[in-house]
Design an enzyme around this catalytic site. Structure first.
Site, PDB file in Angstrom:
ATOM      1  N   GLY A 284       0.832  -1.211   0.000  1.00 35.09           N
ATOM      2  CA  GLY A 284       0.000   0.000   0.000  1.00 35.09           C
ATOM      3  C   GLY A 284       0.856   1.246   0.000  1.00 35.09           C
ATOM      4  O   GLY A 284       2.054   1.186  -0.301  1.00 35.09           O
ATOM      5  N   ASN A 285       0.255   2.378   0.304  1.00 34.01           N
ATOM      6  CA  ASN A 285       1.028   3.616   0.451  1.00 34.01           C
ATOM      7  C   ASN A 285       0.381   4.488   1.520  1.00 34.01           C
ATOM      8  O   ASN A 285      -0.662   4.134   2.064  1.00 34.01           O
ATOM      9  CB  ASN A 285       1.153   4.337  -0.898  1.00 34.01           C
ATOM     10  CG  ASN A 285      -0.200   4.691  -1.481  1.00 34.01           C
ATOM     11  OD1 ASN A 285      -0.945   5.473  -0.906  1.00 34.01           O
ATOM     12  ND2 ASN A 285      -0.538   4.081  -2.622  1.00 34.01           N
ATOM     13  N   HIS A 286       0.992   5.630   1.797  1.00 34.11           N
ATOM     14  CA  HIS A 286       0.543   6.439   2.945  1.00 34.11           C
ATOM     15  C   HIS A 286      -0.609   7.389   2.637  1.00 34.11           C
ATOM     16  O   HIS A 286      -0.959   8.215   3.479  1.00 34.11           O
ATOM     17  CB  HIS A 286       1.722   7.262   3.477  1.00 34.11           C
ATOM     18  CG  HIS A 286       2.791   6.439   4.113  1.00 34.11           C
ATOM     19  ND1 HIS A 286       2.537   5.659   5.207  1.00 34.11           N
ATOM     20  CD2 HIS A 286       4.084   6.257   3.792  1.00 34.11           C
ATOM     21  CE1 HIS A 286       3.658   5.029   5.551  1.00 34.11           C
ATOM     22  NE2 HIS A 286       4.609   5.373   4.693  1.00 34.11           N
TER      23      HIS A 286
END
Ligand code: CTP
Length: 401
Positions: free
Chosen positions: A208-210
């Site tokens: 995923g990412n932030h």
């Protein structure tokens, strides 16, 4: 307020017809004058007595009054109305409207009208998604009608999903915003993507990412407040500050986001891709949890579709297409390349080099680069204020098209 606004309310034969009583009350309470037409089948779901009591007007259904023999003049009624609202509208009436069939008083009034008609569909799950219904809805949109999308929830059939008529409060809010002009984007449809995507590695892990989705949600809210009818396609997020009346499509993976964006973008006048879509996804997601064994683990990744690029390749002539670029170095140069290669009207650059910009924060610092190569840099602001700057640029372009 709807003081002195004249509304013809059409009610079709759907279980959601019971909500038209609440809707009538809300419209009357805010000052509107309401005249109601029932289709023949609507009588099976709600009585004229209920609606005439609430609307303080006789409820019409036939071409003439059976007692007095007097003609119920559909032309006069159509020209009296500031707006025709049909809530609920069934697949049957939609199909008739889309194909010029006029076999009852409501349809005769619709075909005689010069004012806008607003439709609030109510259907069961598969029915609402049916290709024919979608074609008819699109046809009616092309003819200048406005549509209040059905909402998601429990359906009369016992199924759960999209198809419930929008709640009377939401329809009432839509009618109020219709009359509360000037809203610069009223009548336009917008699609905004927001948040991260999660790419499955195994049943407990993902890539995923932030991204928090905050920037995209702020843009969706600002578009909605400026009168656009907004659909928000959103990846996994805990953010809930989304305006009532925005259609929410929740997705998890880049492929799901791709599917949702492609289907909604063709119907949208404005498209803003602010989602942080994963560029790669595991080639094979493991069915079982990966066990810890070797010292090193390689996961083979494959590219996901570049959604924005695809949208740019198939961009309808008058659509405004906006992308984002999140860069860590050479921001302007990279953003200019993305603007061109993805065929955008403008790109919003945020650089992680700027303090307070990017993911998770409540602030952002952006630079807008448009297709004429004009560069506009903004100060560090709240994401809400940044969203307003972006929507001002969209509005300028919408009025220039
Ligand atoms: N985007 C997209 N589909 C992807 C990746 C990105 O639609 N698979 C969109 C983003 O929503 C954003 C724009 O493309 O509006 C730019 O995203 P960004 O991650 O900055 O750039 P990429 O095109 O992915 O290129 P790179 O990661 O190499 O910088």
């Amino acid at each position: 307020m709807l003081n002195n606004k004249k509304i013809v309310l059409g009610v079709c034969g759907s279980i959601a017809a019971y909500k038209s009583a609440i809707l009538t009350r809300l419209l009357i309470k805010s000052g509107a004058e309401v005249k109601i037409i029932l289709t023949p089948d609507a009588h099976n779901f709600i009585t004229p007595l209920t609606l005439s009591t609430l609307s303080k007007n006789p409820v019409l259904s036939e071409y003439s009054n059976s007692k007095t023999g007097q003609w119920n003049n559909h032309v006069e009624l159509a020209h009296w109305a500031d707006v025709i609202l049909i809530a609920p509208i069934t697949a049957n009436t939609l199909a008739k409207m889309a194909n010029g069939i006029c076999d009852n008083l409501l349809l005769a009034t619709y075909f005689s009208a010069k004012c806008k008609t607003i439709l609030a569909p109510a259907m069961d799950l598969e029915m609402y998604k049916h290709d024919t219904v979608t074609t008819n809805l699109n046809r009616l949109l092309d003819h200048g009608n406005l549509i209040i999308p059905a909402e998601t929830g429990e359906l009369a059939s016992g199924l759960t999903g999209e198809g419930r008529m929008a709640e009377p409060e939401h329809i009432h809010a839509f009618i109020e915003s219709f009359f509360l002009t000037p809203k610069p984007l009223f009548g336009l449809k917008a699609m905004v993507s927001a948040g991260p995507t999660y790419e499955k590695i195994d049943p407990v892990r993902f890539l995923g990412n932030h991204s928090s989705g905050k920037m995209g949600i702020a843009i969706a809210n600002a578009l909605h407040e400026n009168g656009a009818q907004v659909s928000l396609i959103i990846g996994p997020t805990h953010e809930t500050d989304i305006c009532n009346g925005i259609e929410i499509v929740s997705v998890t993976t880049a492929h799901e986001m791709h599917k949702a964006c492609i289907s909604l973008a063709t119907k949208s006048n404005i498209v803003v891709m602010s989602a942080a879509v994963a560029d790669y996804t595991p080639k094979h997601a493991s069915l079982n949890k990966l066990k810890k064994s070797a010292d090193e683990l390689c996961i083979e990744l494959v590219k996901t579709p570049d959604i924005l690029k695809e949208l740019g390749e198939h961009k309808p002539k008058d659509q405004i297409l906006v992308g984002f670029a999140l860069e860590t170095e050479n921001g302007i140069e990279h953003a200019k390349n993305k603007l061109k290669s993805k065929n955008l009207d403008f790109i919003v650059l945020n650089s992680l080099e700027d303090e307070g910009a990017g993911f998770k924060t409540d602030t952002n610092k952006i630079t807008i680069i448009d297709s004429l190569n004009q560069i506009q840099s903004f100060d560090l602001k709240s994401k809400k204020a940044v969203a307003n700057d972006i929507v001002i640029k969209i509005t300028e372009l919408a009025h220039a098209k």
